[in-house]
Design an enzyme around this catalytic site. Sequence first.
Site, PDB file in Angstrom:
ATOM      1  N   TYR A  31      49.376  10.399  47.273  1.00  0.00           N
ATOM      2  CA  TYR A  31      50.181  11.124  48.246  1.00  0.00           C
ATOM      3  C   TYR A  31      50.445  10.235  49.458  1.00  0.00           C
ATOM      4  O   TYR A  31      49.541   9.559  49.963  1.00  0.00           O
ATOM      5  CB  TYR A  31      49.472  12.400  48.692  1.00  0.00           C
ATOM      6  CG  TYR A  31      49.331  13.420  47.587  1.00  0.00           C
ATOM      7  CD1 TYR A  31      50.463  13.912  46.936  1.00  0.00           C
ATOM      8  CD2 TYR A  31      48.091  13.875  47.187  1.00  0.00           C
ATOM      9  CE1 TYR A  31      50.345  14.837  45.918  1.00  0.00           C
ATOM     10  CE2 TYR A  31      47.963  14.815  46.176  1.00  0.00           C
ATOM     11  CZ  TYR A  31      49.095  15.289  45.544  1.00  0.00           C
ATOM     12  OH  TYR A  31      48.978  16.200  44.535  1.00  0.00           O
ATOM     13  N   HIS A 181      51.826  24.417  52.338  1.00  0.00           N
ATOM     14  CA  HIS A 181      51.330  23.187  51.721  1.00  0.00           C
ATOM     15  C   HIS A 181      49.821  23.211  51.484  1.00  0.00           C
ATOM     16  O   HIS A 181      49.261  22.219  50.998  1.00  0.00           O
ATOM     17  CB  HIS A 181      51.678  21.965  52.589  1.00  0.00           C
ATOM     18  CG  HIS A 181      53.087  21.489  52.415  1.00  0.00           C
ATOM     19  ND1 HIS A 181      54.106  21.838  53.269  1.00  0.00           N
ATOM     20  CD2 HIS A 181      53.658  20.701  51.468  1.00  0.00           C
ATOM     21  CE1 HIS A 181      55.236  21.274  52.856  1.00  0.00           C
ATOM     22  NE2 HIS A 181      54.989  20.578  51.771  1.00  0.00           N
ATOM     23  N   ARG A 211      63.255  11.938  49.689  1.00  0.00           N
ATOM     24  CA  ARG A 211      62.024  11.498  49.025  1.00  0.00           C
ATOM     25  C   ARG A 211      62.054  12.006  47.594  1.00  0.00           C
ATOM     26  O   ARG A 211      62.771  12.967  47.282  1.00  0.00           O
ATOM     27  CB  ARG A 211      60.769  12.001  49.733  1.00  0.00           C
ATOM     28  CG  ARG A 211      60.564  13.499  49.637  1.00  0.00           C
ATOM     29  CD  ARG A 211      59.312  13.955  50.386  1.00  0.00           C
ATOM     30  NE  ARG A 211      58.095  13.450  49.778  1.00  0.00           N
ATOM     31  CZ  ARG A 211      57.388  14.110  48.856  1.00  0.00           C
ATOM     32  NH1 ARG A 211      57.801  15.292  48.409  1.00  0.00           N
ATOM     33  NH2 ARG A 211      56.282  13.604  48.366  1.00  0.00           N
ATOM     34  N   ASN A 213      59.699  13.501  44.483  1.00  0.00           N
ATOM     35  CA  ASN A 213      58.437  14.099  44.076  1.00  0.00           C
ATOM     36  C   ASN A 213      58.468  14.231  42.555  1.00  0.00           C
ATOM     37  O   ASN A 213      59.541  14.313  41.958  1.00  0.00           O
ATOM     38  CB  ASN A 213      58.263  15.471  44.734  1.00  0.00           C
ATOM     39  CG  ASN A 213      56.858  16.020  44.544  1.00  0.00           C
ATOM     40  OD1 ASN A 213      55.900  15.266  44.461  1.00  0.00           O
ATOM     41  ND2 ASN A 213      56.739  17.334  44.469  1.00  0.00           N
ATOM     42  N   GLU A 253      61.930  15.561  41.421  1.00  0.00           N
ATOM     43  CA  GLU A 253      62.695  16.290  42.417  1.00  0.00           C
ATOM     44  C   GLU A 253      63.208  15.324  43.482  1.00  0.00           C
ATOM     45  O   GLU A 253      62.421  14.646  44.134  1.00  0.00           O
ATOM     46  CB  GLU A 253      61.821  17.351  43.091  1.00  0.00           C
ATOM     47  CG  GLU A 253      61.347  18.443  42.150  1.00  0.00           C
ATOM     48  CD  GLU A 253      60.440  19.441  42.843  1.00  0.00           C
ATOM     49  OE1 GLU A 253      60.210  20.530  42.274  1.00  0.00           O
ATOM     50  OE2 GLU A 253      59.939  19.139  43.951  1.00  0.00           O
ATOM     51  N   TYR A 304      46.265  19.300  39.863  1.00  0.00           N
ATOM     52  CA  TYR A 304      47.195  19.985  40.765  1.00  0.00           C
ATOM     53  C   TYR A 304      48.608  20.003  40.191  1.00  0.00           C
ATOM     54  O   TYR A 304      49.324  21.008  40.285  1.00  0.00           O
ATOM     55  CB  TYR A 304      47.198  19.311  42.136  1.00  0.00           C
ATOM     56  CG  TYR A 304      48.285  19.836  43.047  1.00  0.00           C
ATOM     57  CD1 TYR A 304      48.221  21.131  43.552  1.00  0.00           C
ATOM     58  CD2 TYR A 304      49.393  19.053  43.376  1.00  0.00           C
ATOM     59  CE1 TYR A 304      49.238  21.634  44.358  1.00  0.00           C
ATOM     60  CE2 TYR A 304      50.406  19.556  44.182  1.00  0.00           C
ATOM     61  CZ  TYR A 304      50.323  20.839  44.674  1.00  0.00           C
ATOM     62  OH  TYR A 304      51.325  21.333  45.461  1.00  0.00           O
ATOM     63  N   LYS A 305      49.025  18.892  39.582  1.00  0.00           N
ATOM     64  CA  LYS A 305      50.378  18.810  39.031  1.00  0.00           C
ATOM     65  C   LYS A 305      50.505  19.555  37.696  1.00  0.00           C
ATOM     66  O   LYS A 305      51.611  19.697  37.173  1.00  0.00           O
ATOM     67  CB  LYS A 305      50.796  17.349  38.871  1.00  0.00           C
ATOM     68  CG  LYS A 305      51.077  16.665  40.214  1.00  0.00           C
ATOM     69  CD  LYS A 305      51.495  15.228  40.034  1.00  0.00           C
ATOM     70  CE  LYS A 305      51.864  14.578  41.363  1.00  0.00           C
ATOM     71  NZ  LYS A 305      53.098  15.132  41.961  1.00  0.00           N
TER      72      LYS A 305
END
Length: 324
Positions: A31, A181, A211, A213, A253, A304-305
Amino acid sequence: MSVKTTNQHMIKEIPLIKRFPFPFQKDSYRYSNNARPLESGKLADITPEYFEEIDKKRQILLNHHERAFQSLEHSIDGQWEVLEFLIDELAFIYPEYFSVIKNGHEWTFENKLLDEKHTFTFGDLSTLPYEPLDFIGRHVQEDLIFMGQRDGDLYMDAGQLCFPANWSIAFDIGMTYTEFHSPVPVFFDSGLAKKVLNFLLRIEAGKPWTRLNWTLTVEPILDTFPENFDEWGPKKEKVTSENAGQLVHLRVEDQRLFRMPRSNGILFSIHTHLISLDELKKNEDWLKRFFRVLKDLPDYMAEYKGFSLYKGEIIRYLEKSLTN
């Protein structure tokens, strides 16, 4: 409900592998505030998937409107600003696809791709079939989130979110940046959350940022809502090293951030791109880098993903692909 596709020939076909926004610049991923200035300055990208994705968006909004669109009453002025921003951009950048005629507050917006024309009075909700953000979001592939800035924070005031990566606008509406978040691991303990928030609060009008993701999705499913987890979640159990190339898709994304000068809010857009691992093999350098990224990725990030269950199967698939 299905959009017309007779005008598909108007959008130039470019192979996916040549236009996919590959997200990795290094062989390792952690991150970070990886935002960079948006050189094109534009929000909307029209890709060959336009008709399919607009059709999907409108079906979701028809069948599950509260799941995909939420707003707070005080967001309406900001929504009108977003609508104006997007209509002006679409007509200027894509005049072959969109146009607008303004006669004072009486506007006529035309989407030539869909053979649709809408006349409305700018600022008068009664002249639109939906709230402004909900209306204009039905003409672009991007999901649109409007965040109000006040009290030194950002608040999720409105959003049309049809293609979420396992989060919910219905749950997050009204939350602050910190609150929505909060599920991201290590993001706060590392101090990165505060740094990113301070960066967002300083974004200037006319100087947008972007950005990338990423995560992984089983099958090319765009609408991975928590509310329909029972439809897409069990598919993870089907992944093996033999079928991963067909089933597993890299989901990227393209997230863009724009300061709205009148409301001082932030418009956050999300254009989601999917590519199967079999398709990704057409670029061997990308495949090698993706393999190294996954090998190095901490377990908490894979968890998490949402792909920790089949991470090992993907790695085995990639190993075989790179040795053949």
